[in-house]
Design an enzyme around this catalytic site. Structure first.
Site, PDB file in Angstrom:
ATOM      1  CE  LYS A   1       4.040  29.277 -14.911  1.00 35.17           C
ATOM      2  NZ  LYS A   1       2.980  28.389 -15.439  1.00 35.17           N
TER       3      LYS A   1
ATOM      4  CD  GLU B   1      -4.379  15.516 -19.896  1.00 37.06           C
ATOM      5  OE1 GLU B   1      -3.459  16.325 -20.089  1.00 37.06           O
ATOM      6  OE2 GLU B   1      -4.420  14.741 -18.911  1.00 37.06           O
TER       7      GLU B   1
ATOM      8  NE  ARG C   1      -0.873  12.430 -19.585  1.00 40.27           N
ATOM      9  CZ  ARG C   1      -0.415  13.113 -18.545  1.00 40.27           C
ATOM     10  NH1 ARG C   1      -0.656  14.403 -18.434  1.00 40.27           N
ATOM     11  NH2 ARG C   1       0.276  12.500 -17.608  1.00 40.27           N
TER      12      ARG C   1
END
Length: 594
Positions: free
Chosen positions: A255, A338, A366
């Protein structure tokens, strides 16, 4: 390594090869030997673009080679390509005919910050939330009317940690669908990718878990492959595309690849505000609501060892970095999960802990089933700290928290509070923490309103009158939450009574009774959908009272909110000071004329 071009003021870098790429047709005319140079120049252009507009940086830098390889080998958009999480898709946009519009990214009327079907046929699926790609791709495979179309999903930045992704993998294997899943393994979500799955994927030679597990599940597995080596990457994709059935390519990427600051700090460079072109620093403002929460949770943990903090991959965004440093053993980052976060909190509460779940409004959606069944129906002692409630700005409709009041206030046992300032946020968090049972405090993204002191202490279901009208036929402005600074202007412009309601559930019915006979009408203000929100709660109460007092609800319109700055979003949906003053004036005139 790329030069630090963010220090170059208002100057596009020299990218002679990338300048020739107006779309994938130009990309596919290049020779394979030219692709590494294109990758270098694409990174230069991406750095410059994000430096001008702000937005997601690290993930895009990490998938430059992958993006080039996929569009070079696939026949997109006929072949379907889904990016998950969508913040990886900036290079994808730049190669699919949108590079000239990149400086409009995240701005009103400009490019969306995530793939968006209405924006381009190359955006096969809108991906603002994580872990949806495999389900969507399988649906496309099963419904496709083109037997020659190929289907590819890139799932990365921690998106594989969510249960939904595994549900889809299970079904894809059962269907033996002809599709390719590329797991972009960069050890990161927004924060560091944690948990057993990260360890499971960390097999540099492919001898252990990943190859055996995915093969046993029914996938043809290849990897791990260096995601920055175009030769290896293209060879693996080409081989797998020739094979039938479900296939999985496991690649390793870095990343922030190519830009040293982002490689060394992938969390800090996950996303950026606009960069100052001279000083090359991110513009800083006053304390945000997230920072107010971060200070509060540390202070509270210092006095109560029952406090356990939970977040679904949002340590940085939720303001929990100081807590992570001071109380690491009491912080649980559950990754992009979640549903698990909420039921984990429920289990903790059953054993006498006091969980504080730090979660964005749009992500709480969610975990709604778990909130109902595992927390609210069991009346468990849990505090929800709901960030990004209301207009979020540049991230647009997928991240706007416009619906939480509607789906929270219908639940039994749940206390719902909407603070209007920094001081009130801290006070409400403390009140909710010490309240016995489930409680929610919802606050927006951005700088906290700090000018108004806490006039009266927080009491259950009690608002406070901040200004009393002195003229007959006045209005009562009922403010719910963080638009109080604007509500003050509206009230002053119309000589109205101003009330900071504080609680959405329970409503301060005693105060509303006092206001009934003294005012021509009520105006509710909330950074939330007008349908089902705080204004709806007041409307329902007025109906129950059989009152003739008229009501004007000011909130989000019944439409998805476009991306742009927070101020632009508020203005678009009628919640800027200018629009509210005008709307209230027009409505008051109508009432007086009746």
């Amino acid at each position: 390594m790329l030069p630090n071009i963010l220090h170059i003021p208002k100057q596009m870098p020299i990218t002679p090869l990338f300048d020739k790429i107006e779309g994938v047709h130009d990309l596919r005319r290049l020779k394979p030997a030219q692709l590494p140079q294109l990758a270098y120049e694409l990174r230069l252009a991406l750095l410059y673009s994000v430096g001008q507009t702000g937005g997601h940086l690290g993930a895009g830098l990490g998938v430059v080679e992958l993006t080039i390889a996929l569009h070079y080998l696939l026949n997109t958009p006929t072949d379907r390509l889904i990016w998950d999480v969508g913040h990886q898709a900036y290079p994808h946009k730049m190669l699919t005919g949108r590079k000239q519009a990149m400086l409009s990214m995240r701005q009103a009327g400009g490019l969306a910050p995530f793939p968006k079907r209405e924006e381009s046929p190359f955006d096969a699926f809108g991906v603002g939330h994580a872990s949806t790609s495999i389900s969507a791709l399988l649906g496309m495979v099963l419904a496709s009317k083109n037997p020659l179309a190929r289907h590819v999903a890139v799932i990365g930045d921690g998106a594989l940690t969510a249960g939904m992704a595994f549900e889809a993998l299970n079904h894809m294997a059962h269907c033996q669908a002809n599709a390719l899943i590329i797991v972009n393994d960069n050890d990161m979500a927004i924060d560091e990718n944690l948990g057993g799955l990260a360890t499971f994927l960390d097999d540099q030679h492919g001898h252990g878990g990943p190859s055996q597990w995915f093969t046993a599940l029914g996938f043809t597995y290849r990897g791990p492959v260096d995601g920055h080596n175009l030769t290896q990457l293209m060879a693996a994709i080409t081989e797998l595309q020739k094979l039938p059935g479900p296939k999985l390519l496991h690649i390793h990427t870095l990343k922030g690849k190519g830009y040293e600051p982002a490689e060394n700090d992938p969390v800090g460079y996950h996303a950026l505000a606009k960069i100052d072109p001279i000083e090359a620093v991110v513009t800083k403002h006053g304390a945000t609501y997230a920072q107010v929460f971060g200070q509060w949770v540390c202070d509270q943990a210092d006095t109560d060892d029952r406090l356990m903090a939970i977040t679904p991959a949002m340590i940085g965004g939720s303001g929990l970095e100081p807590f992570a440093q001071q109380y690491a053993t009491r912080l649980f980052d559950v990754a992009i999960a979640e549903q698990h976060a909420l039921t984990l909190a429920a289990g903790m509460a059953c054993e006498g802990a006091k969980p504080v779940v730090a979660i964005y409004s749009t992500f709480l959606q969610r975990g709604y089933d778990q909130l109902i069944h595992d927390i609210v129906l069991q009346d468990l002692d849990i505090l929800l700290a709901i960030d990004r409630a209301g207009v979020v700005g540049e991230d647009g409709a997928t991240h706007t928290g416009a619906y939480d009041l509607a789906f929270l206030r219908c639940l039994p046992n749940l206390l719902v509070m909407a603070p209007s300032s920094a001081a009130e946020t801290s006070a409400m968090l403390s009140f909710g923490f010490h309240h016995q049972g489930p409680a929610a405090v919802r606050y927006p993204r951005g700088e906290a309103f700090a000018e108004l002191p806490l006039v009266t202490p927080i009491e259950l279901g009690k608002g406070q009158v901040l200004q009393t009208a002195i003229k007959p036929d006045a209005l009562a402005i009922l403010n719910f939450g963080a638009l109080l600074d604007k509500a003050i202007v509206v009230a002053e412009a119309h000589g109205a009574t101003l009330v900071d309601m504080r609680f959405v559930k329970p409503l301060d019915e005693a105060l509303l009774h006092q206001l009934l006979n003294q005012h021509l009408g009520f105006v509710t203000i909330e950074d939330h959908s007008c349908i089902g929100g705080a204004g709806s709660a007041v409307s329902e109460w007025l109906v129950q009272q059989k009152s003739k007092v008229r009501l004007l609800c000011l909130g989000h319109e019944d439409a998805a909110l476009p991306h742009g700055s927070r101020d632009q979003g508020l203005h678009h949906t009628g919640l800027s000071t200018t629009k509210m003053v005008a709307r209230v004036a027009e409505w008051q005139a109508q009432l007086l004329a009746e």
